[in-house]
Design an enzyme around this catalytic site. Structure first.
Site, PDB file in Angstrom:
ATOM      1  N   ASP A   9       0.662  -1.052   0.102  1.00  0.00           N
ATOM      2  CA  ASP A   9      -0.443  -0.044   0.136  1.00  0.00           C
ATOM      3  C   ASP A   9       0.924   1.289  -0.451  1.00  0.00           C
ATOM      4  OD1 ASP A   9      -1.406   2.134   0.736  1.00  0.00           O
ATOM      5  OD2 ASP A   9      -2.216   1.076   2.488  1.00  0.00           O
ATOM      6  N   ILE A  10       0.991   2.144  -0.841  1.00  0.00           N
ATOM      7  CA  ILE A  10       1.917   3.163  -1.073  1.00  0.00           C
ATOM      8  C   ILE A  10       1.244   3.930   0.461  1.00  0.00           C
ATOM      9  CG2 ILE A  10       0.366   4.345  -2.845  1.00  0.00           C
ATOM     10  CD1 ILE A  10       3.090   5.473  -3.999  1.00  0.00           C
ATOM     11  N   ASN A  23      -5.603  12.901 -10.624  1.00  0.00           N
ATOM     12  CA  ASN A  23      -6.242  13.540 -11.357  1.00  0.00           C
ATOM     13  C   ASN A  23      -5.844  14.487 -12.199  1.00  0.00           C
ATOM     14  OD1 ASN A  23      -8.372  15.426 -10.510  1.00  0.00           O
ATOM     15  ND2 ASN A  23      -9.616  12.894  -9.816  1.00  0.00           N
ATOM     16  N   GLY A  31      -9.028   5.541  -6.652  1.00  0.00           N
ATOM     17  CA  GLY A  31      -7.611   4.501  -6.266  1.00  0.00           C
ATOM     18  C   GLY A  31      -7.117   5.410  -5.973  1.00  0.00           C
ATOM     19  N   VAL A  32      -5.687   4.936  -6.223  1.00  0.00           N
ATOM     20  CA  VAL A  32      -4.123   5.919  -6.019  1.00  0.00           C
ATOM     21  C   VAL A  32      -4.736   7.235  -4.623  1.00  0.00           C
ATOM     22  CG1 VAL A  32      -1.059   6.549  -5.509  1.00  0.00           C
ATOM     23  CG2 VAL A  32      -2.406   4.071  -7.112  1.00  0.00           C
ATOM     24  N   ASP A  33      -5.051   8.149  -5.953  1.00  0.00           N
ATOM     25  CA  ASP A  33      -5.404   9.294  -6.011  1.00  0.00           C
ATOM     26  C   ASP A  33      -6.584   9.612  -4.693  1.00  0.00           C
ATOM     27  OD1 ASP A  33      -5.371  12.137  -5.732  1.00  0.00           O
ATOM     28  OD2 ASP A  33      -7.283  12.302  -7.782  1.00  0.00           O
ATOM     29  N   SER A 121      -0.420   5.106 -14.388  1.00  0.00           N
ATOM     30  CA  SER A 121      -1.388   4.517 -15.493  1.00  0.00           C
ATOM     31  C   SER A 121      -2.032   3.654 -15.599  1.00  0.00           C
ATOM     32  CB  SER A 121      -0.708   5.427 -16.716  1.00  0.00           C
ATOM     33  OG  SER A 121      -1.023   7.588 -16.991  1.00  0.00           O
ATOM     34  N   GLY A 123      -3.799   1.676 -13.681  1.00  0.00           N
ATOM     35  CA  GLY A 123      -5.162   1.559 -13.423  1.00  0.00           C
ATOM     36  C   GLY A 123      -6.173   2.286 -14.231  1.00  0.00           C
TER      37      GLY A 123
END
Length: 169
Positions: A9-10, A23, A31-33, A121, A123
Site C-alpha cells: 500500500d503506497i 487526476n 484509486g491511488v489518488d 496510468s 489502473g
C-alpha cells in the site's frame, strides 16, 4: 538511484515523498489518488485547492508534477503527477515517462531522498501492465537526481510478480 520493487500500500510507505497518480483536477478521485487524499486528510486537499487557484487554474497537465504536504501520511510530501490515458493509436510513452522524471525533479527541489511511486496510468487509465512497468523503470533508471531510493510500490501479488519479471529482463 537505487530502485526497489515493493508489494503493498503506497499510503503506508515511510519515505520522504509519496507520488500520487492524480487526476488533473488535483482534487482527489479514485484509486491511488483517493487513497492518498483519504490517508493524508484535509491538508492535502487544501494545498491542492490553492494550487488550482494560483498555478494550475485549468488543472495539472499530464506529465507534469507538483508537491504538497503529505498531511497525516508517513511522508513529508506528496508529489502529484497526472499520467496519460492509454490510447493504442497514439504513443504517449514520453508523457508517461515524464510523470516519473518530473516527479524525481520535484523530489530534488523539495530535498526528498526517498520516494515511493505507484504504477502510474496502469489502473483506470488503462495502460497495459507490463509496458507501464517498463516505462516506469526506463524513466527511473535514466533520471539524473540526488534521490537515493525510488520504490515502485505495486498493489497485488500478480502486479508485483509482473514487475519482478520486467525488472529482471
Amino acid at each position: 538511484m537505487r530502485i526497489q520493487l515493493v508489494e503493498g500500500d503506497i499510503t503506508a510507505q515511510e519515505v520522504d515523498a509519496i507520488v500520487n497518480a492524480a487526476n488533473s483536477s488535483l482534487l482527489g478521485g479514485g484509486g491511488v489518488d483517493g487513497a492518498i487524499h483519504r490517508g493524508g486528510g484535509p491538508a492535502i486537499l487544501a494545498e491542492c485547492r490553492e494550487l488550482r487557484a494560483s498555478r494550475y487554474p485549468a488543472g495539472l497537465p499530464a506529465g507534469e508534477a507538483v508537491a504538497t504536504t503529505a498531511g497525516a501520511l508517513p511522508a513529508r510530501w506528496v508529489i502529484h503527477t497526472v499520467g496519460p490515458v492509454y490510447d493504442a493509436r497514439t504513443d504517449l510513452s514520453d508523457t508517461l515517462r515524464s510523470c516519473y522524471t518530473r516527479s524525481v525533479a520535484v523530489a530534488d527541489e523539495v530535498g526528498a531522498t526517498t520516494v515511493a511511486f505507484p504504477l502510474i496510468s496502469s489502473g483506470a487509465f488503462g495502460w497495459p501492465l507490463e509496458d507501464a512497468i517498463r516505462q516506469a523503470l526506463t524513466a527511473l533508471r535514466g533520471a539524473e537526481t540526488t534521490v537515493e531510493e525510488a520504490r515502485l510500490v505495486l498493489f497485488g501479488s500478480e502486479t508485483f510478480a509482473a514487475a519482478e519479471r520486467v525488472f529482471a529482463a
